[in-house]
Design an enzyme around this catalytic site. Structure first.
Site, PDB file in Angstrom:
ATOM      1  N   HIS A 134      -4.092   3.360   8.316  1.00  0.00           N
ATOM      2  CA  HIS A 134      -2.843   2.819   8.846  1.00  0.00           C
ATOM      3  C   HIS A 134      -1.847   3.948   9.115  1.00  0.00           C
ATOM      4  CE1 HIS A 134      -3.412  -1.418   6.900  1.00  0.00           C
ATOM      5  NE2 HIS A 134      -3.978  -1.328   8.088  1.00  0.00           N
TER       6      HIS A 134
ATOM      7  N   GLU B 104       0.844  -1.189   0.000  1.00  0.00           N
ATOM      8  CA  GLU B 104       0.000   0.000   0.000  1.00  0.00           C
ATOM      9  C   GLU B 104       0.881   1.241   0.000  1.00  0.00           C
ATOM     10  OE1 GLU B 104      -2.254  -1.042   3.514  1.00  0.00           O
ATOM     11  OE2 GLU B 104      -1.046   0.244   4.791  1.00  0.00           O
TER      12      GLU B 104
END
Lengths: 284, 377
Positions: free
Chosen positions: A246, A208
């Site tokens: 995150h 990511e």
């Protein structure tokens, strides 16, 4: 045994009497994980799901030797808990999220000195399908096979695993390395494990935005991994400067973009799926 | 969270890193006699906003003493890259002999802090790093003994940095102080850009500190600053443990897990839709959290809502109940597309169907559907 954990891996659970700890102890036992003891300070003598609880890791190990600890304690107490398991010689999985960065740095430095492995924090854990699960992932979606999976995220991994299993592509081991900026086992470490594992024929890497782990992983694959690797990168359309959930998923300046990661992989011949479902077609 | 320059400089001053004399004001008429404590014909007036490139955007002015009040009132209330200027720092102007860059930042791959030095100061370090890596010195700082090599490193670096040999000891001292600040304040980044060599030694002309959000429980003094950087919807979401980021599209997104939500935004884009937000309900969301998530999404008046749930520890029946409760309370007047699989999926579907809401099992099908429905409004 595929990578790091297998049916003979003996595990203790730190924070076993907590809500998360006891819930996942039950699910891990149901999956077949050999949980030999639990630890919660001040709760020695109790039992959770038939697992005996001790006040310290040392006391637990005196009665029940183990290889790994999995930790569910709140973020404030994680550093102490991790130091306790590492100093007693256990490889350690950190499930806890929202852990202060400098605590994680200390834990990793301590583990390096003790030559022990750390997975996480803020991760779903590690599973070798059909053998053992040290984590919080839904066990039923996994199936035994020869594809290794490494991922920075939890549910996105389940999404991809579920599709793999439905199409008959089983997994050797799946490692959720965690979504924080600093994690104990990173893509490069995990690629090295899978590279050496006889049961793993190909590797799926789910990355990511944020940081340069994927770019460095691409470099490592080019020089050290001869197995087929395919990738997916989440966050192609994430804006700059915003943390996407995150702690590690943030584009700062021009660093950490999905574009840079995709280019790094494609340049060395690692195919990158544009949709999660496209991964299936790239495998095999 | 990022600290403003003057907050960073206060920390530097408290920890023995030299900064220039200055004061902060939020109104031009409150300067009063404060200016008398500063010396020099010219002073520097700096907008306190949390964005880089302030200088180029007109946020830093060098003016004569008599013009300071005008310069402050010109800046207060103005926008720089979308950030409203509420405070201005007025500082002495240094006679600079040489500027360098120095920072301690997280190195994700080496799993430690990295010291970064550059022979030029006041620069975009990423740009220099890409274009002229030879101008940069990087060294890992690991654990308690991480600084044991710092004197030697500074001595070796002095030539590359273009400094006199005598400066090495002073530079090493500043780096030690930056490291102790990083540890003491739980900072992910301590940056001095530029660090200036003046006739009186080194001084930090700017200060950038990023405090780790996860460690704010140890630093309650910064908690209010965190709130300030959030939009109203983001603040409300935080109270419920919901991760929300405002985006500029028109289809609201709700999902569970940061990675899955990011992938959902990408899949929506792939089919021609534009997400209005990033919303992660977290793991094991309750009925109330789901209801609250819908309420937050509706605040931006989207053209459609796309819910994507992969139930692991999150239960589909709780998600469905949250949707049904919200719809029962407040009509949703825009299209709704639900994708829901995993734990308690059957029960969840049954709850939704009771209210005439269907759900799909593929996120890509669901993305296509919401783009069609929202587009045909």
């Amino acid at each position: 045994m595929a990578v790091l954990v297998g049916k003979n891996t003996k595990v203790i659970v730190q924070g076993i009497t907590g809500q998360q700890g006891s819930f996942h102890t039950k699910l891990m036992l149901e999956y077949g994980t050999q949980i030999v003891a639990g630890v919660t300070p001040g709760k020695a003598g109790q039992s959770v799901e038939g697992v005996p609880v001790f006040g310290t890791v040392k006391d637990a190990l005196a009665m029940h030797p183990a290889d790994f600890s999995i930790i569910f304690v709140p973020a404030k107490f994680l550093k102490d808990a991790a130091f306790e398991s590492l100093s007693n010689g256990l490889d350690t999985v950190l499930i806890t999220e929202n852990v202060p960065l400098h605590d994680v740095l200390s834990i990793i430095e301590f583990a390096r000195g003790k030559k022990r492995l750390v997975i996480g924090p803020n991760c779903p854990g590690i599973i070798t399908p059909g053998e053992t699960k040290l984590g919080i992932m839904p066990g039923h979606i996994f199936s035994k096979g020869n594809t290794g999976v490494i991922s920075r995220s939890g549910t996105l991994t389940y999404e991809i695993i579920e599709q793999m299993t439905r199409k008959g592509i089983g997994q050797s081991t799946v490692i959720g390395i965690g979504g924080d900026q600093i994690v104990g086992t990173n893509f490069i470490d995990a690629l090295a494990y899978f590279g050496k594992d006889d049961e793993t024929r190909e590797i799926v890497l789910i990355g990511e935005i944020g940081g340069d782990q994927e770019e460095r992983a691409a470099e490592f694959i080019q020089n050290h991994v001869s197995k087929k690797v395919v990738a997916y990168i989440a966050g192609v359309h994430a804006p700059k400067g915003k943390r996407m959930g995150h702690a590690g998923a943030i584009i700062t300046g021009n660093a950490g973009t999905a574009e840079s990661k995709i280019n790094a992989f494609e340049r060395i011949g690692v195919k990158v799926a544009r949709l999660p479902s496209e991964i299936i077609g790239l495998l095999g | 969270m990022n600290l403003k320059e003057y907050q960073g400089k206060d920390i530097f001053r408290d920890n023995g890193i030299s900064v220039l004399a200055g004061f902060v004001v939020s109104r031009a008429d409150s300067i009063g006699s404060k200016i008398n404590s500063l010396s020099g014909e010219e002073l520097v007036v700096k907008a306190q906003v949390l964005t880089g490139g302030r200088g180029k955007a007109g946020g830093i002015k060098i003016v004569k003493r008599s013009r300071v009040q005008d310069a402050v009132s010109e800046l207060i209330g103005k926008d720089i890259k979308g950030f409203r200027i509420k405070e201005v720092l007025v500082e002495e102007k240094a006679a600079v002999l040489k500027e360098i860059y120095v920072s301690l930042a997280v190195n994700r791959v080496e799993k430690c802090l990295s010291l970064i030095l550059c022979m030029e100061g006041g620069i975009d370090i990423e740009e220099i790093s890409a274009k002229s890596p030879e101008k940069i010195i990087k060294a890992p700082i690991r654990g308690k003994d991480g600084l044991s090599h710092i004197d030697a490193l500074c001595k070796d670096s002095i030539g590359v940095l273009g400094l006199e040999p005598g400066a090495a000891v002073k530079l090493a001292d500043i780096i030690r102080k930056m490291h102790s600040i990083a540890v003491r304040y739980d900072a992910e980044l301590v940056e001095i850009n530029p660090l200036a060599l003046t006739g009186h030694g080194f001084a930090a002309l700017d200060a950038k500190l990023v405090i780790d959000d996860n460690a704010l429980f140890r630093h309650p003094e910064f908690a209010s600053g965190k709130e300030e950087s959030l939009t109203d919807i983001e603040k409300e979401a935080n109270k419920f443990g919901i991760q929300y980021v405002e985006l500029d599209g028109d289809i609201a997104i709700i999902g569970n897990g940061a990675g899955l939500v990011m992938a959902t935004l990408d899949v929506l884009h792939h089919y021609g839709g534009k997400p209005a937000n990033f919303l992660d309900v977290g793991g094991g969301a309750s009925v109330e959290v789901m209801e609250k998530s819908l309420e937050l999404c509706m605040m931006k008046k989207p053209r459609g809502i796309f819910i994507n749930i992969f139930g692991g520890i999150t239960r589909c029946d709780f998600i469905a109940q949250g949707i049904v409760d919200f719809v029962g309370r407040k009509a949703i007047d825009v299209p709704l597309a639900v994708r829901m699989i995993g734990t308690n999926e059957q029960e969840g579907r049954r709850i939704l169907e009771g209210k005439g809401i269907s759900s799909l099992s593929s996120m890509e099908e669901c993305a296509k559907k919401i783009v069609e429905l929202a587009g045909s409004l």
